[in-house]
Design a protein around this motif. Structure first.
Motif, PDB file in Angstrom:
ATOM      1  N   ILE A  43       8.835 -21.518 -33.691  1.00 45.41           N
ATOM      2  CA  ILE A  43       9.610 -21.136 -32.507  1.00 45.41           C
ATOM      3  C   ILE A  43      10.964 -20.577 -32.916  1.00 45.41           C
ATOM      4  O   ILE A  43      11.629 -21.110 -33.808  1.00 45.41           O
ATOM      5  CB  ILE A  43       9.777 -22.360 -31.580  1.00 45.41           C
ATOM      6  CG1 ILE A  43       8.406 -22.777 -31.009  1.00 45.41           C
ATOM      7  CG2 ILE A  43      10.757 -22.074 -30.448  1.00 45.41           C
ATOM      8  CD1 ILE A  43       8.410 -24.096 -30.276  1.00 45.41           C
ATOM      9  N   GLN A  44      11.371 -19.512 -32.244  1.00 43.99           N
ATOM     10  CA  GLN A  44      12.643 -18.835 -32.550  1.00 43.99           C
ATOM     11  C   GLN A  44      13.673 -19.111 -31.454  1.00 43.99           C
ATOM     12  O   GLN A  44      13.329 -19.441 -30.319  1.00 43.99           O
ATOM     13  CB  GLN A  44      12.415 -17.328 -32.653  1.00 43.99           C
ATOM     14  CG  GLN A  44      11.372 -16.921 -33.684  1.00 43.99           C
ATOM     15  CD  GLN A  44      11.773 -17.271 -35.098  1.00 43.99           C
ATOM     16  OE1 GLN A  44      12.838 -16.881 -35.562  1.00 43.99           O
ATOM     17  NE2 GLN A  44      10.922 -18.021 -35.798  1.00 43.99           N
ATOM     18  N   ASP A  45      14.952 -18.953 -31.804  1.00 42.61           N
ATOM     19  CA  ASP A  45      16.021 -19.095 -30.818  1.00 42.61           C
ATOM     20  C   ASP A  45      15.899 -18.016 -29.737  1.00 42.61           C
ATOM     21  O   ASP A  45      15.448 -16.896 -30.005  1.00 42.61           O
ATOM     22  CB  ASP A  45      17.393 -18.973 -31.493  1.00 42.61           C
ATOM     23  CG  ASP A  45      17.732 -20.194 -32.335  1.00 42.61           C
ATOM     24  OD1 ASP A  45      17.073 -21.243 -32.166  1.00 42.61           O
ATOM     25  OD2 ASP A  45      18.661 -20.089 -33.160  1.00 42.61           O
ATOM     26  N   TRP A  47      14.003 -17.889 -27.122  1.00 44.54           N
ATOM     27  CA  TRP A  47      12.679 -17.628 -26.536  1.00 44.54           C
ATOM     28  C   TRP A  47      12.613 -18.067 -25.075  1.00 44.54           C
ATOM     29  O   TRP A  47      13.311 -18.981 -24.645  1.00 44.54           O
ATOM     30  CB  TRP A  47      11.603 -18.365 -27.329  1.00 44.54           C
ATOM     31  CG  TRP A  47      11.060 -17.562 -28.487  1.00 44.54           C
ATOM     32  CD1 TRP A  47      11.591 -16.434 -29.019  1.00 44.54           C
ATOM     33  CD2 TRP A  47       9.879 -17.853 -29.233  1.00 44.54           C
ATOM     34  NE1 TRP A  47      10.822 -15.991 -30.061  1.00 44.54           N
ATOM     35  CE2 TRP A  47       9.763 -16.843 -30.219  1.00 44.54           C
ATOM     36  CE3 TRP A  47       8.921 -18.859 -29.182  1.00 44.54           C
ATOM     37  CZ2 TRP A  47       8.711 -16.818 -31.129  1.00 44.54           C
ATOM     38  CZ3 TRP A  47       7.878 -18.838 -30.091  1.00 44.54           C
ATOM     39  CH2 TRP A  47       7.769 -17.821 -31.056  1.00 44.54           C
ATOM     40  N   SER A  67      14.676 -24.396 -29.657  1.00 42.22           N
ATOM     41  CA  SER A  67      15.082 -23.003 -29.473  1.00 42.22           C
ATOM     42  C   SER A  67      16.449 -22.940 -28.790  1.00 42.22           C
ATOM     43  O   SER A  67      16.565 -23.239 -27.593  1.00 42.22           O
ATOM     44  CB  SER A  67      14.031 -22.256 -28.634  1.00 42.22           C
ATOM     45  OG  SER A  67      14.416 -20.924 -28.398  1.00 42.22           O
ATOM     46  N   ALA A  70      17.300 -21.133 -25.181  1.00 36.89           N
ATOM     47  CA  ALA A  70      15.970 -20.860 -24.624  1.00 36.89           C
ATOM     48  C   ALA A  70      15.976 -21.030 -23.115  1.00 36.89           C
ATOM     49  O   ALA A  70      16.855 -21.671 -22.533  1.00 36.89           O
ATOM     50  CB  ALA A  70      14.950 -21.815 -25.233  1.00 36.89           C
TER      51      ALA A  70
END
Length: 203
Positions: A43-45, A47, A67, A70
């Protein structure tokens, strides 16, 4: 057996006092599966993510922790689940976490909204699963991921006899359904004794 069946049928549609008890139980018991499955996603920041069948709302918290900045959405068919998920996430509700009542059959979101969609211990209860998978694919961005996490991986499981309206799928069956729905690079990850995470990407 009647009381046990009633209790576990609240897995599918929590309601009343027994449903509230089941939601607490699920928030705790799904943690190991969810934490393991989410590690596989990378998981990416920033998102935008959706948890279908969000139950008691613990997965929404776990997504948010992974994230920075997010936005996390949750949807569940049960009023009791929606109320619990809102309460658990009340500090960030309608700021970073958004919870609504609804079905996987007809998701109330625009096309291409999400970087990630998760389904933790819930696809067993989705009506017309192939149609639901098309809905998931519709709301994902191109390159977005769908992660299905399950603990019941045997179609002959005792759980399907105890829980009304439950259908168990093997990880291989779920992978085939994702492939048929147009997902690509689908992968099966297993953790003993019976946990599995199946991940597909919207091409």
């Amino acid at each position: 057996m009647g009381l046990i069946k009633q209790l576990f049928t609240n897995c599918a549609y929590p309601q009343g006092r027994m449903g509230r008890a089941m939601l607490k139980f699920m928030n705790l018991c799904h943690a190991p599966l969810t934490n393991w499955g989410l590690k596989l996603v990378n998981i990416q920041d920033g998102w935008t993510m959706l948890d279908i069948g969000c139950g008691g709302g613990a997965t929404l918290q776990r997504l948010l922790k992974r994230s920075k900045d997010a936005q996390v959405y949750g949807i569940d068919i049960s009023e009791e689940s929606v109320a619990k998920a809102k309460k658990v996430n009340e500090e960030v509700l309608d700021k970073q976490v958004f919870v609504t009542q609804g079905s996987a059959e007809k998701l109330p979101y625009e096309d291409g909204k999400f970087d990630l969609v998760t389904a933790v211990e819930t696809v067993y209860f989705w009506p017309n699963l192939p149609n639901c998978l098309q809905e998931v694919r519709r709301v994902l961005k191109s390159g977005g991921k769908f992660a299905i996490m399950v603990e019941v991986v045997d179609g002959d499981s005792m759980w399907t006899n105890v829980v009304e309206g439950m259908t168990a799928y093997s990880p291989e069956e779920l992978k085939t359904m994702l492939d048929d729905a147009g997902f690509t690079q689908t992968e099966i990850h297993r953790m003993k004794p019976s946990k599995a995470t199946i991940i597909g990407i919207k091409g």
